[in-house]
Every structure is written in structure tokens, then in C-alpha cells.
Motif scaffolding. Structure first.
Motif, PDB file in Angstrom:
ATOM      1  N   GLU A 107       0.852  -1.189   0.000  1.00 35.33           N
ATOM      2  CA  GLU A 107       0.000   0.000   0.000  1.00 35.33           C
ATOM      3  C   GLU A 107       0.888   1.239   0.000  1.00 35.33           C
ATOM      4  OE1 GLU A 107      -4.095   0.431   2.286  1.00 35.33           O
ATOM      5  OE2 GLU A 107      -2.417   1.016   3.569  1.00 35.33           O
ATOM      6  N   ALA A 108       0.570   2.205  -0.861  1.00 38.09           N
ATOM      7  CA  ALA A 108       1.387   3.417  -0.976  1.00 38.09           C
ATOM      8  C   ALA A 108       1.141   4.314   0.231  1.00 38.09           C
ATOM      9  CB  ALA A 108       1.048   4.158  -2.272  1.00 38.09           C
ATOM     10  N   CYS A 109       1.978   4.131   1.253  1.00 37.55           N
ATOM     11  CA  CYS A 109       1.856   4.912   2.480  1.00 37.55           C
ATOM     12  C   CYS A 109       3.261   5.300   2.933  1.00 37.55           C
ATOM     13  CB  CYS A 109       1.131   4.107   3.559  1.00 37.55           C
ATOM     14  SG  CYS A 109       1.910   2.522   3.932  1.00 37.55           S
ATOM     15  N   GLY A 110       3.404   5.763   4.153  1.00 36.21           N
ATOM     16  CA  GLY A 110       4.696   6.183   4.658  1.00 36.21           C
ATOM     17  C   GLY A 110       5.729   5.063   4.627  1.00 36.21           C
ATOM     18  N   GLY A 111       6.883   5.318   4.020  1.00 39.09           N
ATOM     19  CA  GLY A 111       7.953   4.326   3.935  1.00 39.09           C
ATOM     20  C   GLY A 111       7.819   3.352   2.777  1.00 39.09           C
ATOM     21  N   ALA A 112       6.726   3.431   2.019  1.00 36.33           N
ATOM     22  CA  ALA A 112       6.488   2.454   0.951  1.00 36.33           C
ATOM     23  C   ALA A 112       7.528   2.572  -0.163  1.00 36.33           C
ATOM     24  CB  ALA A 112       5.085   2.641   0.375  1.00 36.33           C
ATOM     25  N   HIS A 113       7.901   3.781  -0.530  1.00 40.41           N
ATOM     26  CA  HIS A 113       8.861   3.960  -1.619  1.00 40.41           C
ATOM     27  C   HIS A 113      10.251   3.457  -1.208  1.00 40.41           C
ATOM     28  CE1 HIS A 113       6.263   6.218  -4.382  1.00 40.41           C
ATOM     29  NE2 HIS A 113       5.726   6.740  -3.283  1.00 40.41           N
ATOM     30  N   HIS A 114      10.598   3.630   0.052  1.00 37.17           N
ATOM     31  CA  HIS A 114      11.886   3.100   0.539  1.00 37.17           C
ATOM     32  C   HIS A 114      11.923   1.586   0.401  1.00 37.17           C
ATOM     33  CE1 HIS A 114      15.148   1.947   3.212  1.00 37.17           C
ATOM     34  NE2 HIS A 114      14.286   1.265   3.922  1.00 37.17           N
ATOM     35  N   HIS A 174      -7.731  -2.993 -13.235  1.00 35.64           N
ATOM     36  CA  HIS A 174      -8.197  -1.620 -13.400  1.00 35.64           C
ATOM     37  C   HIS A 174      -7.567  -0.663 -12.400  1.00 35.64           C
ATOM     38  CE1 HIS A 174     -10.756  -3.282 -10.208  1.00 35.64           C
ATOM     39  NE2 HIS A 174     -10.922  -2.033  -9.804  1.00 35.64           N
ATOM     40  N   ILE A 175      -6.839  -1.171 -11.408  1.00 38.28           N
ATOM     41  CA  ILE A 175      -6.214  -0.301 -10.416  1.00 38.28           C
ATOM     42  C   ILE A 175      -4.829   0.103 -10.912  1.00 38.28           C
ATOM     43  CG2 ILE A 175      -5.329  -0.134  -8.056  1.00 38.28           C
ATOM     44  CD1 ILE A 175      -7.495  -1.996  -7.135  1.00 38.28           C
ATOM     45  N   LEU A 221       3.073  -0.717  -6.050  1.00 39.61           N
ATOM     46  CA  LEU A 221       2.510   0.172  -5.044  1.00 39.61           C
ATOM     47  C   LEU A 221       1.070   0.505  -5.417  1.00 39.61           C
ATOM     48  CD1 LEU A 221       5.397   2.720  -4.330  1.00 39.61           C
ATOM     49  CD2 LEU A 221       4.839   0.618  -3.134  1.00 39.61           C
ATOM     50  N   LEU A 222       0.160   0.323  -4.458  1.00 42.49           N
ATOM     51  CA  LEU A 222      -1.267   0.494  -4.719  1.00 42.49           C
ATOM     52  C   LEU A 222      -1.824   1.667  -3.919  1.00 42.49           C
ATOM     53  CD1 LEU A 222      -2.220  -3.272  -4.454  1.00 42.49           C
ATOM     54  CD2 LEU A 222      -1.972  -1.951  -6.559  1.00 42.49           C
ATOM     55  N   PRO A 223      -2.703   2.476  -4.527  1.00 43.70           N
ATOM     56  CA  PRO A 223      -3.320   3.585  -3.786  1.00 43.70           C
ATOM     57  C   PRO A 223      -4.113   3.059  -2.595  1.00 43.70           C
ATOM     58  CG  PRO A 223      -3.715   3.804  -6.151  1.00 43.70           C
ATOM     59  CD  PRO A 223      -3.138   2.434  -5.935  1.00 43.70           C
TER      60      PRO A 223
END
Length: 348
Positions: free
Chosen positions: A56-63, A108-109, A77-79
């Protein structure tokens, strides 16, 4: 290397200390639910075969996305708002991981692009600047309201207020309309406002330096209504615009296309959907307002202003700006003023 459709899918719910995994064996269908301490996550994925890890695209997800990509895994990464629809019954870490696993298989996501460290650094400057701007507005609004209690009306707007406040304070002091203790406190408040402005100016310089070193940002900045702030935010928010099939799709992702409501074969278009990144969309809209506010308009804008509401024209121009950004960055062509407005008088 296997394609994403052939890789086993792992749904991972990340947190500060404890991570929850949802794994389904592709051969037996067996469901595995595992909890991992933060220190053990990298070790767990190092010893596994390549997989598609959904987060889930939240805090720390990109790291964590960058960490897993470096290990040879694929990351999706999902909204967060789209994942929420697949959470059944109560909300727990295990059910969240399961919902992420299910959402990862929905075609579709649209996934969130994984940002590089440089992109995140640029966006961090934007977030800090945005916070300082809010604090400055709060300070000046509070100052205007307090002074108004003593019958002194200060003009709206940061620059106008700072330009006139000292003269108004001096005049009020001479007329004994403002107690000395209030004058001293207001002067201290003005120093804090000046300090905030200095910090904002420093951030603007750093963002300007980033733009000068990035060819994509420089190319986008040539579009009317897009300055260093908008250019750096757009390029840093969207890692790869080629994932969008068209400029319209990119504009829709930013929430600049009409929201549609339909039933019984009838479709009605409402205002813009306002989906996507609020900050980037606001920058585009503000840039469109600045272009329309100029004394010289393009013929396209003039005709549109004659038949549509001002806010509709602003949204239309912001949409056009977003489409132009997509065309420049995907097709690799420089901004062309003639294509932007073939029958126009020159835009000032």
C-alpha cells in the motif's frame, strides 16, 4: 526473467515495527500469513525467489519498494483508497495484507510509480515549503485579526500587509489607539513572519537549482503557466509518463477531467474529479489562473471565456497544460508555441 503475471504475489502490510505478509502458494493454494519484525524483512526477501510484492502506498512504501527492487523482486505500489475496498469485516494487519494481495490482481487499479531518492528529496522540499506557507498565512491572518480589534484595518495579502503594517502601527501609536505591550508583541510576530519568508526563499533557491540540473524540468518549464515549482513537482511526482497511453489519461490521473455519473444509458458530466495528487493539481490550476489573469490572452482563451464560467476555463487550461506536459516528456519534443495556440496573438 518471469513477467509480473507469472510471479507469485505477496501482499505486504508495512508498519513501523511489525510487517504482515499474505502469501498464497501458486501450486497448492495454501495461504500463509506471516509476521516479520522490521529488522527481519530484508533477510526474508533476500532468501526468496523473485516475487511480485504488493504494498500500500503509504509512509515508507517507496523506501521498501526501492529495497525490494534492488533484491530482484518486482514491486507494485497500490493507492490506499483502492485497497480499502477489499478489506473484509474488521480491520486488522492480516486482513489488510490480504486486501493488498487481492487488489494487486485487479487490472483496473493503476499502481503508484516508485519514486527515486532524488524525486523524494525534491518532493520533501515541496512539503516543507507548503507547511511554511501555511504557517505564514496563519501568522499574518492572526496578526490582521488582532490589530482589527483595535480598529486598525490591514490589507489582505502577505506583501500588502508587510508594506503597510509599520506605518499603521506608528500612526496608531501616535494616536494612542494601540497599547505599547501590543506594539512590542506585534513587532515580534512580524520578525517570525520575516523568518518564515527567509526559509521559504531558501527552499525556492534549492528547488530552482534542482530544476536547472534536470532536463525534463527545464523542458516542462517552457509551457505557459508552469514555473520552477510546478515543473519540479510534476516531474518528481510522476516517474514514468510513458505508462499513460495519452495526455488525457494523464490529466484524468491528476483529477483534471470531468467526473461522470451514468445510469440507464444516460451519462452526465459534472465538475473535475479532483482525484490524484492534490498539491500538483493545485499548482497547475494556480498556473492556469495566472495565465488567464494576464492582459493579453490567446484567441482560444478569449473565445472560451466568452461562453463559459471563469473557473471552467481555468480547469480547461490546467487540463491542456497537463496534456502538453505528457506530450513533451513522452515524445521528447520541445515546447512549440505554434502548436500550443496556432491562431493566437503572442501570449505575454
Amino acid at each position: 526473467m518471469k513477467s509480473d503475471s507469472q510471479l507469485p504475489i505477496i501482499g505486504m502490510d508495512i508498519a513501523k515495527n511489525v510487517f504482515q505478509l499474505h502469501i498464497v502458494d501458486t501450486e497448492t493454494g495454501e495461504i500463509q500469513r506471516r509476521q516479520l519484525k522490521r529488522a527481519k524483512v530484508a533477510e526474508f526477501f533476500t532468501n526468496r525467489q523473485p516475487a511480485l510484492v504488493a504494498i500500500e502506498a503509504c509512509g515508507g512504501a517507496h523506501h521498501w519498494a526501492r529495497t525490494l527492487l534492488a533484491m530482484g523482486h518486482q514491486v507494485k505500489l497500490l493507492p490506499a483508497k483502492h485497497v480499502r475496498a477489499f478489506v473484509l469485516r474488521d480491520k486488522t494487519d492480516a486482513l489488510d495484507a490480504q486486501a493488498i494481495w487481492v487488489a494487486a490482481q485487479q487490472p483496473h487499479i493503476r499502481e503508484v510509480p516508485v519514486k527515486s531518492e532524488q524525486q523524494q528529496a525534491c518532493l520533501s522540499l515541496h512539503r516543507i515549503r507548503q507547511q511554511l506557507m501555511k504557517m505564514r498565512i496563519m501568522q499574518t491572518n492572526a496578526l490582521r485579526g488582532l490589530i482589527y480589534e483595535f480598529g486598525i484595518v490591514l490589507p489582505e495579502g502577505h506583501k500588502k500587509l508587510l508594506h503597510s503594517v509599520q506605518a499603521e502601527l506608528a500612526k496608531a501609536q501616535q494616536d494612542n489607539r494601540l497599547p505599547e505591550v501590543v506594539v512590542l508583541s506585534v513587532q515580534e510576530q512580524l520578525k517570525r513572519v520575516d523568518a518564515l519568508q527567509d526559509d521559504i526563499d531558501q527552499l525556492d533557491k534549492r528547488l530552482g537549482a534542482i530544476v536547472k540540473q534536470n532536463q525534463q524540468m527545464l523542458a516542462v518549464q517552457a509551457i505557459p503557466g508552469i514555473g520552477p515549482l510546478t515543473a519540479s513537482a510534476l516531474v518528481s511526482t510522476t516517474s514514468d509518463l510513458s505508462t499513460f497511453k495519452s495526455g488525457r489519461q494523464f490529466a484524468a490521473w491528476l483529477g483534471l477531467t470531468p467526473k461522470q455519473v451514468g445510469t440507464g444509458g444516460k451519462t452526465q458530466q459534472l465538475g473535475i474529479s479532483k482525484r490524484g495528487d492534490t498539491y500538483t493539481r493545485a499548482l497547475l490550476v494556480n498556473g492556469a489562473r495566472a495565465v488567464i489573469g494576464r492582459s493579453a490572452h490567446s484567441s482560444w482563451l478569449e473565445r472560451l471565456l466568452q461562453r463559459r464560467h471563469f473557473n471552467v476555463v481555468v480547469a480547461a487550461l490546467a487540463n491542456k497544460m497537463a496534456r502538453t506536459v505528457w506530450a513533451i516528456l513522452v515524445k521528447g519534443q520541445a515546447f512549440d508555441q505554434v502548436k500550443w495556440n496556432p491562431t493566437a496573438t503572442a501570449v505575454a
